[in-house]
Design an enzyme around this catalytic site. Structure first.
Site, PDB file in Angstrom:
ATOM      1  N   GLU A 192      17.134 -48.863 -25.673  1.00 55.06           N
ATOM      2  CA  GLU A 192      16.145 -49.832 -26.148  1.00 55.06           C
ATOM      3  C   GLU A 192      16.791 -51.193 -26.417  1.00 55.06           C
ATOM      4  OE1 GLU A 192      13.066 -48.804 -26.021  1.00 55.06           O
ATOM      5  OE2 GLU A 192      13.527 -46.685 -25.782  1.00 55.06           O
ATOM      6  N   VAL A 228      12.639 -40.244 -35.128  1.00 59.97           N
ATOM      7  CA  VAL A 228      12.453 -41.443 -34.313  1.00 59.97           C
ATOM      8  C   VAL A 228      11.060 -41.392 -33.715  1.00 59.97           C
ATOM      9  CG1 VAL A 228      14.896 -41.787 -33.810  1.00 59.97           C
ATOM     10  CG2 VAL A 228      13.508 -40.407 -32.267  1.00 59.97           C
ATOM     11  N   PHE A 229      10.526 -42.558 -33.393  1.00 58.59           N
ATOM     12  CA  PHE A 229       9.163 -42.700 -32.903  1.00 58.59           C
ATOM     13  C   PHE A 229       9.154 -42.962 -31.403  1.00 58.59           C
ATOM     14  CE2 PHE A 229       5.259 -45.473 -32.469  1.00 58.59           C
ATOM     15  CZ  PHE A 229       4.343 -44.463 -32.697  1.00 58.59           C
ATOM     16  N   GLY A 230       8.402 -42.149 -30.684  1.00 58.16           N
ATOM     17  CA  GLY A 230       8.214 -42.335 -29.254  1.00 58.16           C
ATOM     18  C   GLY A 230       6.807 -42.816 -28.967  1.00 58.16           C
ATOM     19  N   TYR A 231       6.689 -43.947 -28.297  1.00 60.49           N
ATOM     20  CA  TYR A 231       5.377 -44.524 -27.975  1.00 60.49           C
ATOM     21  C   TYR A 231       5.219 -44.837 -26.492  1.00 60.49           C
ATOM     22  CZ  TYR A 231       8.268 -48.707 -28.220  1.00 60.49           C
ATOM     23  OH  TYR A 231       9.268 -49.617 -28.030  1.00 60.49           O
ATOM     24  N   GLY A 232       6.309 -44.687 -25.736  1.00 58.62           N
ATOM     25  CA  GLY A 232       6.303 -44.941 -24.297  1.00 58.62           C
ATOM     26  C   GLY A 232       6.928 -43.753 -23.597  1.00 58.62           C
ATOM     27  N   SER A 233       7.983 -44.004 -22.829  1.00 59.77           N
ATOM     28  CA  SER A 233       8.600 -42.926 -22.053  1.00 59.77           C
ATOM     29  C   SER A 233       9.223 -41.838 -22.927  1.00 59.77           C
ATOM     30  CB  SER A 233       9.656 -43.487 -21.093  1.00 59.77           C
ATOM     31  OG  SER A 233      10.675 -44.161 -21.804  1.00 59.77           O
TER      32      SER A 233
END
Length: 195
Positions: free
Chosen positions: A85, A3-8
């Protein structure tokens, strides 16, 4: 599953993972266009959190982190992310890992990314960097201040991507610094608390 994390998710994934890889996805943009009336704001006074949107420019990119989820945890993590999300669409895309010097590695990872759609009830849309910074500076929710979220994001970004920049984050950060100076607040002290 990755999975991709771009914020918290970059600093607070909330799940176990086997591997954490820095890199980017193409064809997307990260923006502070999503409202948060619970975690970083209140009903009627939303904070702003980042979302990823599809970009009209195919060579645009978003730096972030790919997390490899243990096979036994995949369904549970997916359920938690769908809940976390809300209002986002989960899609598969290609992730380009980078090495410590910022160069792209040869291997690619197919992963899930949660992309915001502009029809969601908390979609706030574009605003000036000053207005976004003001909203971030003055919003607070059950997970703490929106400013804390912003500072943790910029700190995590710089740790993982010291040789890359995100113009949207940098422009908002400049405005946040101006607001802090106008209020006589010590942004350096706040930043020191999260390091």
């Amino acid at each position: 599953m990755y999975v991709f994390g771009y914020g918290s998710l970059m600093w607070n994934p909330g799940f176990q993972y086997e591997e954490k890889v820095c890199g980017y996805v193409k064809g997307f943009k990260r923006r502070f266009w999503q409202g948060s009336e619970r975690f970083r704001g209140q009903p009627g006074k939303p904070g702003r959190v980042v979302s990823v949107f599809k970009s009209d420019e195919p060579n645009s990119f978003v730096h972030g982190v790919a997390f490899k989820i243990p096979k036994a945890d995949e369904e549970l993590v997916k359920q938690r992310l769908v809940e976390r999300e809300r209002g986002y669409d989960a899609i598969e895309t290609v992730f380009y890992p980078i090495d410590d010097s910022g160069c792209v590695k040869e291997d690619r990872i197919v992963l899930e990314i949660f992309v915001s759609n502009e029809s969601g009830s908390l979609y706030l849309g574009a605003a000036s960097e000053r207005d976004i910074a003001w909203q971030i500076y003055h919003s607070k929710g059950i997970n703490g201040s929106n400013l804390d979220y912003f500072l943790r994001l910029t700190h995590s970004y710089r740790q993982c991507f010291p040789s890359h920049s995100d113009l949207h984050l940098e422009q908002i950060e400049q405005e946040v610094c101006k607001i802090a100076a106008e209020k006589g607040d010590s942004l350096e002290q706040l930043i020191g608390q999260i390091q």
